[in-house]
Design an enzyme around this catalytic site. Structure first.
Site, PDB file in Angstrom:
ATOM      1  N   CYS A 135      -9.252  -6.078  16.433  1.00 19.57           N
ATOM      2  CA  CYS A 135      -8.699  -7.448  16.347  1.00 19.57           C
ATOM      3  C   CYS A 135      -9.470  -8.435  17.217  1.00 19.57           C
ATOM      4  CB  CYS A 135      -7.232  -7.441  16.718  1.00 19.57           C
ATOM      5  SG  CYS A 135      -6.276  -6.236  15.780  1.00 19.57           S
ATOM      6  N   HIS A 174      -2.556 -13.337  11.245  1.00 18.63           N
ATOM      7  CA  HIS A 174      -3.530 -12.475  11.936  1.00 18.63           C
ATOM      8  C   HIS A 174      -4.439 -11.761  10.934  1.00 18.63           C
ATOM      9  CE1 HIS A 174      -5.432  -9.955  14.766  1.00 18.63           C
ATOM     10  NE2 HIS A 174      -4.557  -8.964  14.822  1.00 18.63           N
TER      11      HIS A 174
HETATM   12  C1  COA Z   1       6.550  -6.614  10.030  1.00 22.27           C
HETATM   13  C2  COA Z   1       5.920  -5.925   8.803  1.00 22.27           C
HETATM   14  C3  COA Z   1       6.181  -4.416   8.903  1.00 22.27           C
HETATM   15  C4  COA Z   1       6.532  -6.492   7.526  1.00 22.27           C
HETATM   16  O1  COA Z   1       5.899  -5.886   6.425  1.00 22.27           O
HETATM   17  P1  COA Z   1       6.672  -5.745   5.026  1.00 22.27           P
HETATM   18  O2  COA Z   1       8.050  -5.251   5.288  1.00 22.27           O
HETATM   19  O3  COA Z   1       5.795  -4.964   4.104  1.00 22.27           O
HETATM   20  O4  COA Z   1       6.791  -7.244   4.571  1.00 22.27           O
HETATM   21  P2  COA Z   1       6.196  -7.929   3.252  1.00 22.27           P
HETATM   22  O5  COA Z   1       4.722  -8.104   3.412  1.00 22.27           O
HETATM   23  O6  COA Z   1       6.690  -7.187   2.060  1.00 22.27           O
HETATM   24  O7  COA Z   1       6.884  -9.363   3.299  1.00 22.27           O
HETATM   25  C5  COA Z   1       8.271  -9.532   3.054  1.00 22.27           C
HETATM   26  C6  COA Z   1       8.669 -10.907   3.553  1.00 22.27           C
HETATM   27  O8  COA Z   1       8.666 -10.920   4.994  1.00 22.27           O
HETATM   28  C7  COA Z   1       7.742 -11.891   5.464  1.00 22.27           C
HETATM   29  N1  COA Z   1       7.046 -11.284   6.592  1.00 22.27           N
HETATM   30  C8  COA Z   1       6.184 -10.239   6.559  1.00 22.27           C
HETATM   31  N2  COA Z   1       5.779  -9.954   7.810  1.00 22.27           N
HETATM   32  C9  COA Z   1       6.385 -10.835   8.613  1.00 22.27           C
HETATM   33  C10 COA Z   1       6.342 -11.036  10.010  1.00 22.27           C
HETATM   34  N3  COA Z   1       5.587 -10.259  10.770  1.00 22.27           N
HETATM   35  N4  COA Z   1       7.075 -12.020  10.535  1.00 22.27           N
HETATM   36  C11 COA Z   1       7.841 -12.815   9.748  1.00 22.27           C
HETATM   37  N5  COA Z   1       7.919 -12.673   8.398  1.00 22.27           N
HETATM   38  C12 COA Z   1       7.200 -11.691   7.854  1.00 22.27           C
HETATM   39  C13 COA Z   1       6.802 -12.165   4.315  1.00 22.27           C
HETATM   40  O9  COA Z   1       6.262 -13.468   4.409  1.00 22.27           O
HETATM   41  C14 COA Z   1       7.702 -12.004   3.123  1.00 22.27           C
HETATM   42  O10 COA Z   1       8.484 -13.196   2.984  1.00 22.27           O
HETATM   43  P3  COA Z   1       8.848 -13.755   1.535  1.00 22.27           P
HETATM   44  O11 COA Z   1       9.688 -12.656   0.905  1.00 22.27           O
HETATM   45  O12 COA Z   1       9.612 -15.000   1.826  1.00 22.27           O
HETATM   46  O13 COA Z   1       7.553 -13.957   0.842  1.00 22.27           O
HETATM   47  C15 COA Z   1       4.384  -6.176   8.777  1.00 22.27           C
HETATM   48  O14 COA Z   1       4.174  -7.577   8.718  1.00 22.27           O
HETATM   49  C16 COA Z   1       3.666  -5.599   9.986  1.00 22.27           C
HETATM   50  O15 COA Z   1       3.515  -4.389  10.121  1.00 22.27           O
HETATM   51  N6  COA Z   1       3.118  -6.446  10.872  1.00 22.27           N
HETATM   52  C17 COA Z   1       2.305  -5.991  11.972  1.00 22.27           C
HETATM   53  C18 COA Z   1       0.851  -5.998  11.578  1.00 22.27           C
HETATM   54  C19 COA Z   1      -0.014  -5.312  12.609  1.00 22.27           C
HETATM   55  O16 COA Z   1       0.344  -4.271  13.135  1.00 22.27           O
HETATM   56  N7  COA Z   1      -1.163  -5.894  12.905  1.00 22.27           N
HETATM   57  C20 COA Z   1      -2.049  -5.362  13.905  1.00 22.27           C
HETATM   58  C21 COA Z   1      -1.667  -5.877  15.229  1.00 22.27           C
HETATM   59  S1  COA Z   1      -2.475  -5.038  16.536  1.00 22.27           S
END
Ligand code: COA
Length: 386
Positions: free
Chosen positions: A83, A332
């Site tokens: 990242c 991100h």
């Molecule tokens: C939190 C997380 C698990 C959600 O994933 P998911 O359940 O597959 O979610 P989806 O992509 O299906 O999105 C579903 C909804 O939630 C929203 N959403 C997804 N991630 C979100 C987040 N982190 N914060 C707020 N909203 C989020 C989407 O915009 C979508 O909204 P919509 O239905 O209005 O379009 C995922 O975003 C995640 O793992 N984030 C961390 C990423 C990471 O680890 N990066 C590396 C960092 S070191």
């Protein structure tokens, strides 16, 4: 070493994009070239940050980007530092110019993960951990940052509400950022009742998976003056690391890499952290913003949450942090993030943000970009001269 300047920045919107890796990178680069008013032929090379090209089955992006920019004969190499790839590519461009190897260099970071589902993306991201001791044992990045959060809670009494306030602030800022991924106003209660990702972190404590690209052009003082745009100097760059795996660390509440990289950048800039007007910090999870504040010396250990609660880190507070919306809400796109932060620093310093999100009277900005759980850290300080 000679002084080096940022003369143009560009970024695609962050979110789910229809464009390919190559197209996104080129769009960001062209915006930077256009803003700088520089002839692409003057660019002597590029560093292209990309960490997850495997999600699109595309490696070796450099020549593709240079071909699309019409300068296929210029060298371009991929930089990967998880990242922190974006700020690392920026640093390499800076080093080339400051060291006298080139007079103008492009840094561009790009990521595209919307073609794969969240579980596959989580698995790919985990390759940036110490895979033998962390990833292969089931520790994804949400899990690793949850471990950091639990250690911080145990040591300092940090609460889930303290974490939630970081998300509320950053979502509020992203509402005003036209290029942000998540445009949704949320409350502390919304965060607390959102789906648990890895205790104590919930969905609203996490950054989303984003596509996107960002770029910056670094050049000499002479060329910057000739181009006639705002003079924004690269005042300091720091690049450091921490023990790669959490199990090896004696203290999980702090990242050594942040302390070392920040000390390098501030020393080069001849500044103390109190001289910096605003910050873009690596808030991949809410806990990361608090840890970064403490490691940078903006707050004593365990005291960052109080600053957030008191509004000091709000957009127009004493210490604005993540006025862009941060990784949490601006989004991100892994390898684009560090350059997205440089994009924000440049636009805030030059007054190009405008409107309610424009920070007033800011001259010096610091960005902090973390790879994995701190194995790679890059700190960049930009300073406006007019
Ligand atoms: C939190 C997380 C698990 C959600 O994933 P998911 O359940 O597959 O979610 P989806 O992509 O299906 O999105 C579903 C909804 O939630 C929203 N959403 C997804 N991630 C979100 C987040 N982190 N914060 C707020 N909203 C989020 C989407 O915009 C979508 O909204 P919509 O239905 O209005 O379009 C995922 O975003 C995640 O793992 N984030 C961390 C990423 C990471 O680890 N990066 C590396 C960092 S070191």
């Amino acid at each position: 070493m000679r002084d080096a300047y940022v003369v143009g920045v560009g970024a695609t919107p962050f979110g789910k994009l229809d464009t390919t890796l190559r197209e996104s990178a080129v769009l960001a680069a062209l915006e930077a070239i256009d803003q700088a008013g520089i002839d692409p032929g003057l660019l002597e090379g590029a560093f292209v940050a990309n960490a997850l090209g495997m999600a699109e089955r595309q490696g070796h992006l450099g020549p593709l980007v240079m071909t699309s920019l019409g300068i296929p004969e210029k060298p371009a190499s991929t930089i990967e530092a998880a990242c922190a790839s974006g700020a690392s590519a920026f640093r390499e461009a800076y080093v080339n110019v400051a060291g006298g190897f080139a007079d103008a260099y492009l840094a561009v970071g790009v990521e595209k993960v919307s073609g794969i589902d969240s579980i596959t993306a989580t698995g790919y991201f985990a390759y940036a951990s110490d895979y033998v001791y962390e990833g292969s044992c089931g520790a994804s990045f949400p899990g690793l940052y949850a471990t950091i959060a639990r250690a911080h809670m145990k040591r300092f009494g940090t609460t889930e509400e303290d974490l939630a306030r970081v998300a509320v602030k950053n979502h509020e800022n992203a509402l005003l950022n036209p290029k942000a991924h998540l445009k949704k106003k949320i409350s502390v209660e919304d965060v607390l009742k959102s789906t648990v990702v890895s205790t104590p972190l919930k969905m609203f404590d996490a950054c989303p998976f984003s596509d996107g690209a960002a770029a910056a052009i670094v050049t000499t003082k002479e060329i910057a003056q000739r181009l006639g745009g705002p003079m924004v100097r690269v005042a300091g760059v720091g690049r450091a690391g921490s023990l790669a795996a959490l199990p090896d660390r004696s203290d999980l509440t702090s990242l050594t890499g942040t302390k070392v990289a920040a000390a390098q950048a501030l020393k080069q800039a001849k500044l103390g952290v109190a001289d910096v007007d605003f910050f873009e910090l690596h808030d991949c999870f809410t806990i990361a913003e608090l840890v970064a504040m403490e490691d940078l010396g903006l707050a004593a250990p365990g005291k960052a949450a109080a600053m957030v609660r008191d509004g000091q880190t709000a957009r127009h507070g004493d210490v604005p942090i993540n006025a862009s919306g941060g990784l949490k809400a601006k989004g991100h796109p892994v390898a684009a993030t560090g350059l997205g932060q440089v994009y924000e620093l440049y636009n805030q310093i030059t007054g190009k943000v405008g409107g309610e999100r424009q920070l007033r009277g800011v001259k010096t900005g610091l960005s902090h970009n973390v790879g994995a759980t701190g194995g790679s850290v890059a700190v960049t300080i930009l300073q406006g001269e007019n």
